[in-house]
Design an enzyme around this catalytic site. Structure first.
Site, mmCIF file in Angstrom:
data_model
loop_
_atom_site.group_PDB
_atom_site.id
_atom_site.type_symbol
_atom_site.label_atom_id
_atom_site.label_comp_id
_atom_site.label_asym_id
_atom_site.label_seq_id
_atom_site.Cartn_x
_atom_site.Cartn_y
_atom_site.Cartn_z
ATOM 1 N N ARG A 105 1.698 -9.906 2.386
ATOM 2 C CA ARG A 105 3.125 -9.945 2.651
ATOM 3 C C ARG A 105 3.529 -8.925 3.809
ATOM 4 N NH1 ARG A 105 6.907 -8.509 -2.980
ATOM 5 N NH2 ARG A 105 6.620 -6.523 -2.109
ATOM 6 N N THR A 109 10.005 -7.863 6.123
ATOM 7 C CA THR A 109 11.069 -8.656 5.932
ATOM 8 C C THR A 109 10.175 -9.653 4.709
ATOM 9 O OG1 THR A 109 8.551 -10.752 6.382
ATOM 10 C CG2 THR A 109 10.755 -9.856 8.383
ATOM 11 N N ASP A 201 1.053 -1.413 -6.007
ATOM 12 C CA ASP A 201 0.071 -2.602 -5.790
ATOM 13 C C ASP A 201 -0.822 -2.857 -5.652
ATOM 14 O OD1 ASP A 201 0.529 -2.899 -2.489
ATOM 15 O OD2 ASP A 201 -1.424 -3.482 -2.939
ATOM 16 N N ASP A 204 -4.025 -2.529 -3.155
ATOM 17 C CA ASP A 204 -4.242 -1.288 -3.267
ATOM 18 C C ASP A 204 -5.228 -0.255 -4.745
ATOM 19 O OD1 ASP A 204 -3.478 -1.132 -0.575
ATOM 20 O OD2 ASP A 204 -1.523 -0.174 -1.317
HETATM 21 O O1 PRP Z 1 6.374 -12.427 -4.505
HETATM 22 P P1 PRP Z 1 5.529 -11.709 -3.505
HETATM 23 O O2 PRP Z 1 7.487 -11.010 -3.095
HETATM 24 O O3 PRP Z 1 5.080 -12.592 -2.316
HETATM 25 O O4 PRP Z 1 4.644 -10.609 -3.366
HETATM 26 C C1 PRP Z 1 3.329 -10.640 -4.718
HETATM 27 C C2 PRP Z 1 2.441 -10.756 -3.137
HETATM 28 O O5 PRP Z 1 2.240 -9.440 -2.965
HETATM 29 C C3 PRP Z 1 1.056 -8.855 -3.245
HETATM 30 O O6 PRP Z 1 -0.035 -8.920 -1.509
HETATM 31 P P2 PRP Z 1 -0.129 -8.123 -1.175
HETATM 32 O O7 PRP Z 1 0.664 -8.770 0.675
HETATM 33 O O8 PRP Z 1 0.219 -7.021 -0.822
HETATM 34 O O9 PRP Z 1 -1.041 -9.118 -0.431
HETATM 35 P P3 PRP Z 1 -2.665 -7.782 -0.456
HETATM 36 O O10 PRP Z 1 -3.258 -8.849 -2.247
HETATM 37 O O11 PRP Z 1 -3.403 -8.082 0.783
HETATM 38 O O12 PRP Z 1 -2.398 -6.399 -1.323
HETATM 39 C C4 PRP Z 1 0.210 -9.855 -4.289
HETATM 40 O O13 PRP Z 1 -1.034 -10.192 -4.775
HETATM 41 C C5 PRP Z 1 0.848 -11.658 -3.796
HETATM 42 O O14 PRP Z 1 0.583 -11.647 -3.189
HETATM 43 O O1 URA Z 2 5.320 -4.936 -7.250
HETATM 44 C C1 URA Z 2 4.628 -5.127 -6.265
HETATM 45 C C2 URA Z 2 5.220 -6.602 -5.755
HETATM 46 C C3 URA Z 2 4.128 -7.240 -5.059
HETATM 47 N N1 URA Z 2 3.555 -6.956 -5.021
HETATM 48 C C4 URA Z 2 2.458 -6.304 -5.270
HETATM 49 O O2 URA Z 2 1.883 -5.435 -5.218
HETATM 50 N N2 URA Z 2 3.214 -4.972 -6.195
#
Ligand code: PRP
Ligand code: URA
Ligand code: MG
Length: 210
Positions: A105, A109, A201, A204
């Site tokens: 994400r 944006t 997150d 993380d």
């Molecule tokens: O519904 P949304 O607003 O799209 O958010 C959710 C997304 O955000 C997080 O991923 P992230 O972008 O943090 O990537 P990661 O899994 O690599 O940490 C999560 O695991 C989802 O994929």
């Molecule tokens: O709360 C949130 C939203 C998006 N992705 C995450 O990991 N946590």
């Protein structure tokens, strides 16, 4: 609540989720809890799998016994956090086919950026379960489901741990044919698109990054 969203309110799920939300839970603890909770969520999300029967011999007699029908189901993990749910589900369904959609994400944006896609063949003949612990704005899950529908998938479910009302509404609009199974519907999103109260997150916390 309706048929589109199922909240798994089993006490073990709710207890483990509380431990995961706590900010002082360690990376190792978070990962272990996610593995445990994913087994319980997998039980719910696969409830609709079709059965047929086969004739078997027990030590006492023959019987017509139930077995799963059709092609092996497909699990699609949205990288990277989806892998935390995937690992536990694979313990329960070791023969499942597995695909990956790489999305992150953009923090400004909140739009998903795709960097990978590899999915099993014959998706049109399989139950497909897309897994990602977090459904926040819904931008990532909508994009992932767009991708796998383009690859032929028709019978799709989305499994997450936490869902924001905003993300559920976005999925309902874009993919009303994709039921959602979650452990909780939280209150809202904050200004940075994080689920509140949430757990932070997920990627993380799972992988020990910042
Ligand atoms: O519904 P949304 O607003 O799209 O958010 C959710 C997304 O955000 C997080 O991923 P992230 O972008 O943090 O990537 P990661 O899994 O690599 O940490 C999560 O695991 C989802 O994929
Ligand atoms: O709360 C949130 C939203 C998006 N992705 C995450 O990991 N946590
Ligand atoms: Mg992600």
């Amino acid at each position: 609540m309706d048929e589109f969203v199922t909240v798994v309110d089993h006490p073990l799920v709710q207890h483990k989720l509380t431990l995961m939300r706590e900010k002082d839970t360690s990376t190792a603890g978070f990962r272990q809890l996610l593995r445990e909770i994913s087994l319980l969520l997998a039980y719910e999300v696969t409830r609709g799998l079709e059965l047929t029967t086969k004739t078997i011999d027990t030590p006492l007699c023959k019987m017509e016994a139930p077995i799963l029908e059709g092609k092996k189901l497909a699990l699609i993990s949205i990288l990277r956090a989806g892998n935390g749910l995937l690992d536990g589900i694979l313990e329960l369904i070791p023969a499942a086919r597995v695909g990956f959609v790489g999305l992150y994400r953009d923090p400004e944006t909140l739009q998903p950026v795709q960097y990978y896609c590899k999915v099993p063949n014959m998706l049109e003949d399989r139950m497909v379960i897309v897994v990602d612990p977090m459904l926040a704005t819904g931008n990532s899950s909508v994009a992932a489901v767009d991708l796998i529908k383009a690859q032929g998938a028709k019978n799709i479910r989305f499994l997450c741990l936490l869902a924001a009302p905003e993300g559920i509404a976005r999925m309902r609009e874009a993919h009303p044919d994709v039921p959602i199974v979650t452990a909780s519907i939280d209150e809202c999103l904050n200004d940075h698109g994080y689920i509140v109260p949430g757990l932070g997150d997920a990627g993380d916390r799972m992988f020990g990054t910042k």
